[in-house]
Scaffold this active site. Sequence first.
Site, mmCIF file in Angstrom:
data_model
loop_
_atom_site.group_PDB
_atom_site.id
_atom_site.type_symbol
_atom_site.label_atom_id
_atom_site.label_comp_id
_atom_site.label_asym_id
_atom_site.label_seq_id
_atom_site.Cartn_x
_atom_site.Cartn_y
_atom_site.Cartn_z
ATOM 1 N N LYS A 54 -2.611 9.686 -4.172
ATOM 2 C CA LYS A 54 -3.446 10.396 -3.200
ATOM 3 C C LYS A 54 -2.607 11.354 -2.358
ATOM 4 O O LYS A 54 -3.000 12.486 -2.089
ATOM 5 C CB LYS A 54 -4.169 9.396 -2.285
ATOM 6 C CG LYS A 54 -5.078 8.435 -3.015
ATOM 7 C CD LYS A 54 -5.938 7.628 -2.075
ATOM 8 C CE LYS A 54 -5.155 6.795 -1.077
ATOM 9 N NZ LYS A 54 -4.298 5.781 -1.743
ATOM 10 N N ARG A 139 -13.398 2.624 3.931
ATOM 11 C CA ARG A 139 -12.880 1.437 3.241
ATOM 12 C C ARG A 139 -13.883 0.301 3.202
ATOM 13 O O ARG A 139 -13.622 -0.734 2.591
ATOM 14 C CB ARG A 139 -11.588 0.958 3.905
ATOM 15 C CG ARG A 139 -10.432 1.918 3.665
ATOM 16 C CD ARG A 139 -9.125 1.337 4.094
ATOM 17 N NE ARG A 139 -8.009 2.229 3.791
ATOM 18 C CZ ARG A 139 -6.744 1.957 4.039
ATOM 19 N NH1 ARG A 139 -6.427 0.803 4.595
ATOM 20 N NH2 ARG A 139 -5.804 2.828 3.740
ATOM 21 N N ARG A 211 10.266 2.477 2.838
ATOM 22 C CA ARG A 211 9.470 1.704 3.783
ATOM 23 C C ARG A 211 9.703 0.215 3.596
ATOM 24 O O ARG A 211 9.845 -0.280 2.477
ATOM 25 C CB ARG A 211 7.983 2.020 3.610
ATOM 26 C CG ARG A 211 7.600 3.330 4.262
ATOM 27 C CD ARG A 211 6.184 3.756 4.005
ATOM 28 N NE ARG A 211 5.213 2.664 3.898
ATOM 29 C CZ ARG A 211 3.900 2.866 3.848
ATOM 30 N NH1 ARG A 211 3.416 4.088 3.884
ATOM 31 N NH2 ARG A 211 3.068 1.860 3.726
ATOM 32 N N ARG A 222 -1.224 -6.372 -0.566
ATOM 33 C CA ARG A 222 -1.963 -5.152 -0.224
ATOM 34 C C ARG A 222 -2.934 -4.763 -1.336
ATOM 35 O O ARG A 222 -4.066 -4.337 -1.070
ATOM 36 C CB ARG A 222 -0.987 -3.998 0.038
ATOM 37 C CG ARG A 222 -0.229 -4.118 1.348
ATOM 38 C CD ARG A 222 0.858 -3.064 1.449
ATOM 39 N NE ARG A 222 0.315 -1.719 1.513
ATOM 40 C CZ ARG A 222 1.058 -0.610 1.383
ATOM 41 N NH1 ARG A 222 2.360 -0.713 1.146
ATOM 42 N NH2 ARG A 222 0.509 0.568 1.471
#
Length: 270
Positions: A54, A139, A211, A222
Amino acid sequence: MAPSDELDYLKSLVAQLNEKIHALEEKAKAAAHARKSPAQQLRTILIGPPGAGKGTQAPRIRDEFCVCHLATGDLLREQIAKKTELGQMAKKIIDAGELVNDEIMVNMIKDQLENNKSCKNGQVTIHPVVVFVLDGFPRTIPQAEKLDAMLETRGEKLDSVVELAIPDQLLISRITGRLIHPASGRTYHKEFQPPRKPMTDDITGEPLIQRSDDNIETLTKRLATYHKQTAPVVNYYKNKSLWVPIDAAQSPNVVWENLRKVFREGPRSS
């Protein structure tokens, strides 16, 4: 040719060139002020798990179709950094380890659609057309319903909802090698797209980071959460005939060409 004749000839050439330059400048100005074509008045949603691409595709959509790119993760970080009322509310929720609720997310998007000039396709009319690519929103089904209601009050609607589909194992491989330039959000990959100099941004020369949550254990959680949240939203848009799946395991350029086809021809012809 006599010097005077040569001088006259050169002056004539200069005059012709100046006329040509002026004509091209006027043409460029007219194009810049022309109303955007229907293909450019785009309202779309990108759905996809972390690492599906994305962040790679949304800027290309933004630039080609003259729309704003609203990534909820970036917007939340911006609101928190600015210490806005929304940002302070979101920070408390995030610090408590909870998901930011629908009300905060919807209000944040609503604020952007109403006040972000890049979401209005350069128009300055009283009721400018809102154009956007949403990344990370909605979401949940309540978020999707509230987005529909927001657009309906403006006499507008979504053009498409594109899901970048990719197997979880490939995502984990992609993300655990991901490197990020914090200031710009540019991404690299240790294996698939390494920077020219290790751990260094190609453009600024500044350090890249990995990260802390880009690890297998965190990613697995996740992804499980993503699939649980996203399945109902995908079904919501399937029922509205807006959903289009694209194989995100392909090369970024192939994915981009598939996206362009959807945006120019519509979901039903993709």
